[in-house]
Design a protein around this motif. Structure first.
Motif, short mmCIF file in Angstrom:
data_model
loop_
_atom_site.label_atom_id
_atom_site.label_comp_id
_atom_site.label_asym_id
_atom_site.label_seq_id
_atom_site.Cartn_x
_atom_site.Cartn_y
_atom_site.Cartn_z
N ALA A 79 0.82 -1.56 -0.62
CA ALA A 79 -0.05 -0.09 0.27
C ALA A 79 0.90 1.67 0.00
CB ALA A 79 -0.92 0.39 1.63
N LEU A 80 1.97 0.90 0.51
CA LEU A 80 3.05 2.22 0.89
C LEU A 80 3.77 2.82 0.05
CD1 LEU A 80 4.37 1.71 4.13
CD2 LEU A 80 2.94 3.66 3.59
N ARG A 81 3.51 1.08 -1.44
CA ARG A 81 3.90 1.81 -2.48
C ARG A 81 3.12 2.17 -3.68
NH1 ARG A 81 7.41 -2.69 -0.77
NH2 ARG A 81 5.85 -4.33 -2.20
N ALA A 82 1.94 1.89 -3.32
CA ALA A 82 1.22 2.27 -4.29
C ALA A 82 0.73 3.19 -4.83
CB ALA A 82 -0.20 1.61 -3.84
N ARG A 83 0.29 3.29 -6.51
CA ARG A 83 0.05 5.01 -6.70
C ARG A 83 -1.21 5.84 -5.38
NH1 ARG A 83 -3.49 3.15 -11.72
NH2 ARG A 83 -3.82 5.05 -11.53
N ARG A 84 -1.30 6.97 -5.57
CA ARG A 84 -1.54 8.23 -4.42
C ARG A 84 -2.87 7.81 -5.14
NH1 ARG A 84 2.29 11.04 -0.63
NH2 ARG A 84 3.65 9.35 -0.37
N ASP A 85 -3.83 7.49 -5.95
CA ASP A 85 -4.97 7.70 -6.82
C ASP A 85 -6.05 6.94 -5.47
OD1 ASP A 85 -4.42 5.25 -7.34
OD2 ASP A 85 -4.60 6.72 -10.01
N SER A 86 -5.93 6.07 -5.29
CA SER A 86 -6.70 5.45 -4.33
C SER A 86 -7.31 6.67 -3.37
CB SER A 86 -6.04 5.14 -3.26
OG SER A 86 -5.03 4.93 -2.42
N SER A 87 -9.16 5.95 -2.74
CA SER A 87 -9.62 6.52 -2.71
C SER A 87 -9.48 6.73 -0.82
CB SER A 87 -11.09 5.05 -2.14
OG SER A 87 -10.65 3.98 -1.71
N LEU A 88 -8.47 5.38 -0.94
CA LEU A 88 -7.69 5.68 0.58
C LEU A 88 -7.01 6.78 0.93
CD1 LEU A 88 -8.03 4.53 3.72
CD2 LEU A 88 -6.63 2.70 2.65
N SER A 89 -5.43 6.57 -0.15
CA SER A 89 -5.08 7.81 0.18
C SER A 89 -5.64 9.31 0.01
CB SER A 89 -4.31 7.24 -1.23
OG SER A 89 -2.49 7.67 -1.10
N MET A 90 -6.24 9.26 -1.16
CA MET A 90 -6.90 11.00 -2.14
C MET A 90 -7.88 11.40 -0.33
SD MET A 90 -8.28 10.73 -5.23
CE MET A 90 -8.85 11.74 -5.19
N MET A 91 -8.27 10.76 -0.02
CA MET A 91 -8.91 10.55 1.61
C MET A 91 -8.23 11.21 2.60
SD MET A 91 -9.72 9.55 5.25
CE MET A 91 -9.40 7.08 5.00
N LEU A 92 -6.66 9.81 3.15
CA LEU A 92 -6.41 10.68 3.74
C LEU A 92 -5.30 12.54 3.26
CD1 LEU A 92 -4.62 7.01 4.98
CD2 LEU A 92 -6.03 9.32 6.76
#
Lengths: 363, 363
Positions: A79-92
């Motif tokens: 998850a830390l290496r994943a693209r930052r366009d996930s719903s989780l990442s954008m919410m954070l």
């Protein structure tokens, strides 16, 4: 107004629970404003299926498209290496930017913790945040448990930090004057248990301004003898899930017992409303959000099996923590303690460093 | 005839429960013969208070005076140094001599384990016996948990031994053809959990002739997905006591829910018989004896809070293990496995050595 950012894509039910839960939360609290993150089409389709239109509440809600989703089984390190366009990442990111006062997700707990640490950092140099949730106790009380699974191994030092964070939460959020803090152990004598709990016990006994009541055994979680019970994440996670499993089984047995007997069939019909009321009480976790405690921001995890009502409860929990500004109290009180008692709170590790043991996390 | 030696002095209720429980066990099983150990006066006084005389059952019972009692809070190390005239010690001596086929006590668990190891030794070189008890599962099944508190830390090796012992017990005592064996963990993936459980998982996967189903989470204890769930004694003890505490609280809430509401008051009267039936099911431990597994002899621990009926259940459990001669099967099967797979079962430590970590034990 309190603005909450919501990852709409987690949990067993996905948007079915998160969208409906958000709508319920908006209806219950006129000061709530939310932004939902997820694939726009999926969310709008769920809104279109709602039994009635949102009406005026719609003004306090908007949707931001997120093109990817963190899978339920993705490891925190991935998850830390994943693209930052996930719903989780954008919410954070919205929480980190300060636009939202708190974030809520029903998704992958390990990923949520790892990404939250990276996005928000921690308070007062706490190296490892903990996950805390409340369980019901006898006489209608509640007891906070932590850690629920963020830290598989916890040194005495970590256990002490969990105790201090739980103390601040119970005092500030629940308004308890002197919350009773306990360590979970296999006996109440100082000689019992692992080296970590015995050492943590000794450290807590020496600390001022904390109502440390010593060890409690497993039944102490539900007996009402403590307001905060501290353990490592391995024990906490197993105990919590075992309690959920037992509660589910007992509900089934209560119903089966009524159904199986001649006279009880009548009772079953009469008792149904009472049993339905009980069901919620007996499923302690689904209806309580879990706080990610120690972050420099407010993030609440909704239970993976939560329905709409459970998700609404997690949003309400986030609002409650926003209202009292829990991270500020944690930062202030733990910082003060660290300054005056350097022995008990060391400064190992940095709150914003990449997670050393991200694979510990567990949903 | 099956002859059982009984320490009559343990448990919260003492002879009140043990004497009455013994009388119930004698009435239920005409092939049972018992010898009770304890201060003669205390036991005879309890017999004189029985609602009716023993009648013919009296012939299958005798009392042997023991002049001391192991206190409930005595440390195992102190129990090992104590005089050998305690009811617990004398009971075990009768088992060790072969005069009695098994021993039962509701007393101090740590002392019972330490003295049992000294008096009886262990099977197949097992260095550390475990405590096992059954919990009820969905659909009316049962699941053995071990260890319940004899071993605070358990290496992968110990966890594997517990798994093998549990497997033999579930197969021999419950007659399951291929009992499903699981390790308790915070997730089901091989990467989850502590180093010990991950290593034990790898060892069990390599073993032949065992139906190892992998990791289960806490709710797996009650879901019926495994017949034997293995964990270290720290986790096992806490989970078991938490489950007891939760079950007690739930029973109270069920009753309170019925009592609190207008319509429910009627329901409460109608539902009382059903609730009473449930009470026993919901209190999983009080009505199951716990086996001290790995000893070269049969010793069953009755729950400290057990009433007469609970104590009678512990006696019945001992009789059941005598009938199938559980230690002989353990000795044979574990010995065979050690001979053919020396990697998985090492021979570290001797079964009869003084306990290295007796203070681990916990009642």
């Amino acid at each position: 107004m309190v603005r909450i950012a919501i990852d709409a894509m987690g949990g067993d039910l996905g948007p079915r629970a998160t969208v409906r839960g958000t709508v319920e939360a908006l209806a219950a609290n006129a000061e709530l404003q939310v932004r939902l993150y997820g694939p726009r089409e999926a969310l709008e389709s769920e809104f279109s299926r709602l039994p009635k239109r949102l009406g005026a509440d719609a003004e306090r809600l908007d949707i931001v498209h997120a093109s990817s989703v963190i899978a339920q089984d993705m490891k925190p390190s991935s998850a830390l290496r994943a693209r930052r366009d996930s719903s989780l990442s954008m919410m954070l990111d919205e929480v980190a930017s300060g636009q939202a006062a708190a974030g809520v997700s029903a998704g992958n707990t390990g990923a949520l913790m790892a990404l939250s640490r990276r996005a928000l950092g921690t308070v007062a140099g706490i190296p490892r945040p903990a996950i805390s949730t409340a369980v019901p106790t006898q006489q209608g009380g509640r007891c906070y448990m932590l850690d629920m699974g963020a830290n598989i191994d916890a040194s005495a030092q970590r256990l002490v930090e969990f105790a201090l964070m739980g103390e601040v939460m119970a005092r500030r959020v629940d308004g308890l004057a002197r919350p009773r803090i306990a360590l979970l152990n296999v006996g109440v004598e100082a000689t019992k248990g692992t080296a970590s709990v015995r050492h943590a016990d000794a450290l807590l006994k020496e600390m001022a301004n904390i109502n440390y009541v010593g060890f409690v055994e497993g039944d102490g979680l539900f007996s009402g003898t403590a307001d905060v019970v501290v353990c490592d994440g391995f024990v906490g996670n197993i105990v919590l899930k075992a309690s959920e499993g037992l509660a589910r089984m007992l509900i089934e047995r209560v119903q089966a017992t009524f159904a199986a007997h001649w006279g009880s069939r009548v009772v079953s019909l009469l008792a149904r409303p009472a049993l339905l009321r009980l069901r919620r009480q007996l499923d302690p976790v689904r209806y309580n959000g879990a706080s990610l405690l120690g972050l420099s921001g407010i993030v609440v995890k909704s239970h993976g099996r939560a329905d709409a009502l459970g998700f609404a409860c997690a949003i309400a929990r986030a609002v409650q923590e926003v209202r009292i500004d829990l991270p500020r109290h944690l930062e202030h009180e733990l910082g003060q303690r660290a300054a005056t008692a350097p022995v008990a709170l060391d400064r190992r590790g940095s709150g914003v460093s990449p997670c050393a043991k991200t694979d510990d996390f567990n949903s």
